[in-house]
Design a protein around this motif. Structure first.
Motif, PDB file in Angstrom:
ATOM      1  N   MET A   1      90.753  64.328   3.760  1.00 60.85           N
ATOM      2  CA  MET A   1      92.142  64.771   3.617  1.00 60.85           C
ATOM      3  C   MET A   1      92.946  64.260   4.808  1.00 60.85           C
ATOM      4  N   SER A   2      94.113  63.641   4.570  1.00 65.60           N
ATOM      5  CA  SER A   2      94.950  63.140   5.649  1.00 65.60           C
ATOM      6  C   SER A   2      96.097  64.108   5.908  1.00 65.60           C
ATOM      7  N   GLN A 152     102.725  76.678  17.974  1.00 63.13           N
ATOM      8  CA  GLN A 152     101.428  77.217  18.413  1.00 63.13           C
ATOM      9  C   GLN A 152     100.850  78.118  17.329  1.00 63.13           C
ATOM     10  N   SER A 153     101.702  78.960  16.751  1.00 62.02           N
ATOM     11  CA  SER A 153     101.247  79.869  15.694  1.00 62.02           C
ATOM     12  C   SER A 153     100.798  79.091  14.464  1.00 62.02           C
ATOM     13  N   ALA A 154     101.558  78.044  14.129  1.00 64.37           N
ATOM     14  CA  ALA A 154     101.189  77.223  12.968  1.00 64.37           C
ATOM     15  C   ALA A 154      99.858  76.521  13.213  1.00 64.37           C
ATOM     16  N   ILE A 155      99.664  76.002  14.427  1.00 65.45           N
ATOM     17  CA  ILE A 155      98.411  75.326  14.769  1.00 65.45           C
ATOM     18  C   ILE A 155      97.253  76.314  14.719  1.00 65.45           C
ATOM     19  N   ALA A 156      97.469  77.511  15.295  1.00 64.54           N
ATOM     20  CA  ALA A 156      96.410  78.528  15.304  1.00 64.54           C
ATOM     21  C   ALA A 156      96.027  78.935  13.889  1.00 64.54           C
ATOM     22  N   ALA A 157      97.043  79.142  13.024  1.00 69.16           N
ATOM     23  CA  ALA A 157      96.764  79.544  11.644  1.00 69.16           C
ATOM     24  C   ALA A 157      96.035  78.429  10.893  1.00 69.16           C
ATOM     25  N   ARG A 161      92.056  78.604   9.381  1.00 67.81           N
ATOM     26  CA  ARG A 161      91.680  78.331   7.987  1.00 67.81           C
ATOM     27  C   ARG A 161      90.688  77.178   7.893  1.00 67.81           C
ATOM     28  N   GLU A 162      91.030  76.061   8.528  1.00 71.33           N
ATOM     29  CA  GLU A 162      90.232  74.844   8.358  1.00 71.33           C
ATOM     30  C   GLU A 162      88.858  74.956   9.002  1.00 71.33           C
ATOM     31  N   GLY A 419     104.066  73.823   8.129  1.00 71.91           N
ATOM     32  CA  GLY A 419     104.289  73.857   6.685  1.00 71.91           C
ATOM     33  C   GLY A 419     103.032  73.773   5.853  1.00 71.91           C
ATOM     34  N   ILE A 420     101.882  73.475   6.463  1.00 70.11           N
ATOM     35  CA  ILE A 420     100.610  73.429   5.726  1.00 70.11           C
ATOM     36  C   ILE A 420     100.083  74.856   5.625  1.00 70.11           C
ATOM     37  N   THR A 421      99.965  75.357   4.412  1.00 65.53           N
ATOM     38  CA  THR A 421      99.565  76.762   4.239  1.00 65.53           C
ATOM     39  C   THR A 421      98.227  76.938   3.564  1.00 65.53           C
TER      40      THR A 421
END
Length: 422
Positions: A1-2, A152-157, A161-162, A419-421
């Motif tokens: 996945m890119s 930072q929050s987006a990166i942590a979330a 997940r990943e 934006g990646i959820t």
């Protein structure tokens, strides 16, 4: 996945980091977080039933009745092999002197900074003394990328997940490896105690925990078909003696099913003692003890290093009425491992067995031709299991590499996860 990249980047001026998103800040780590070593605590103050968890350089250690911190923090291992190890602690807890606590000065995501610190490979900044150690001052002066709090929050979330997905895949492969190991051992144990012909008449082996064996097989104590040679102990006074320096096998060299000979130690012994401890091709090597899984572990010596002797924690079992390959297969079987464990001296996580007990091991003895047939069968079976295990281990290595690369790319801005959820 890119994953997408940020629209614009700028040079960071930091060698390990390269370019960063144009709107990210760059600053010294100490500007955003206060780094302080934990407090000293003795082993007597830690137990299984205290009130507050204790965290050291390798994470959770037990409980105690006092705490040093209250909140959510990233912890950095600061000594020895644990330099740069990253853990997290939440609530009231005690941080030992083996951990550096990262306490925020500027609001930031704890999980984000922990992943960033891991990606920075802090172990490379350790200072060697009696043992490697991290300097709080050196770590605090390291320059880091500092994205906005929302990112930072987006990166942590995203990483939560990943990495959970990757960890689940790793767990599946580890479960497969455990099942393969269990099945491999079951195939070996059944073959060496029951044979391959289910219709053959059986008899009582005379050994309660061994049960029945084929009627035409023999069962003899090891002492009747082999001799056990004990190894040399280090530290003997050789003053005034004619000395020779020779390679010698240690427990670390004798693995389960193979010999690790890349790192061979040497020892000085009297020339007169060489024959007493000399290994011979065909000797079945067995570890005296150590961790439970090392008890009796061994392999057949092929004489690839000559002369070579062995230390006192490695037995050289020299067969004279059985093939080395059959004896080695027997000593690695479940029934032999059960025997070693029940005859061993045990302490916490450690066990050892004497040469006297090893000599009493009951050895099942099919006729020589049947031994050869069984060994050929087991070679094919174990090779198949080993191939599948190696494939699973390779898959784990690739998954762990991807996990590391994913974390590094996310925390350094090489990918834009906003934006990646899912």
């Amino acid at each position: 996945m890119s994953f997408p990249k940020y629209p614009a980047y700028k040079p960071s001026g930091i060698e390990w980091l390269g370019e960063v998103p144009a709107h990210w800040e760059l600053c010294a780590l100490k500007r955003i977080t206060d780094l302080k070593s934990g407090e000293s605590i003795t082993a007597e103050d830690i137990d299984e039933y205290g009130t507050y968890p204790v965290f050291g350089g390798n994470g959770f250690r037990g409980y105690t009745e006092k705490f040093t911190h209250n909140g959510t923090f990233a912890l950095i291992g600061r000594q020895g092999a644990l330099c740069g190890n990253i853990n997290y602690a939440t609530g009231k807890f005690y941080a030992s002197e083996h951990a550096i606590v990262s306490k925020p000065k500027v609001t930031h995501e704890t999980y984000w900074i922990g992943k960033l610190l891991r990606a920075m490979n802090l172990n490379q900044y350790s200072v060697s003394a009696a043992q490697p150690g991290l300097s709080v001052e050196i770590v605090g002066n390291l320059r880091i990328p500092f994205p906005p709090l929302s990112e930072q929050s987006a990166i942590a979330a995203f990483l939560t997940r990943e990495t959970a997905k990757i960890d689940a895949l790793v767990a599946e492969q580890q479960k497969l490896i455990a099942l393969l190991k269990e099945k491999r051992q079951a195939v070996i144990s059944h073959a060496v105690t029951k044979g391959l012909d289910p219709s053959v008449p059986m008899k009582d082996s005379g050994v309660e925990w061994l049960g029945e064996v084929p009627k035409h097989w023999e069962v003899k104590a090891l002492k009747f078909i082999a001799t056990v040679q004990t190894g040399i102990a280090k530290g003997k006074d050789n003053t005034g003696k004619d000395i020779i320096t020779v390679p010698y096998l240690r427990v670390a060299n004798v693995q389960d099913g193979y010999l690790a000979l890349d790192d061979m130690a040497e020892i000085e012994i009297p020339v007169a003692d060489l024959q007493r401890y000399l290994l011979q091709s065909g000797d079945v090597l067995m570890n005296e003890g150590g961790d439970f899984d090392k008890l009796g572990r061994g392999h057949v010596w092929d004489g690839s290093i000559s002369p070579c002797i062995h230390q006192n924690h490695v037995f050289a079992v020299r067969p004279h009425a059985v093939s080395p390959e059959w004896l080695n297969t027997i000593t690695g079987s479940s029934y032999a491992q059960f025997y070693f464990m029940t005859r061993s001296k045990q302490s916490t996580n450690l066990a050892s067995i004497s040469s006297t007990s090893i000599m009493e091991l009951p050895v099942v003895l099919p006729p020589p031709k049947e031994q050869a047939t069984l060994l050929e069968f087991l070679m094919k079976q174990t090779t198949s299991f080993d191939t599948l295990t190696a494939e699973a281990q390779s898959a784990i290595a690739l998954l762990q590499e991807r996990r590391t690369a994913l974390i590094s790319a996310a925390v350094t801005g090489k990918m834009d996860v906003r934006g990646i959820t899912a």
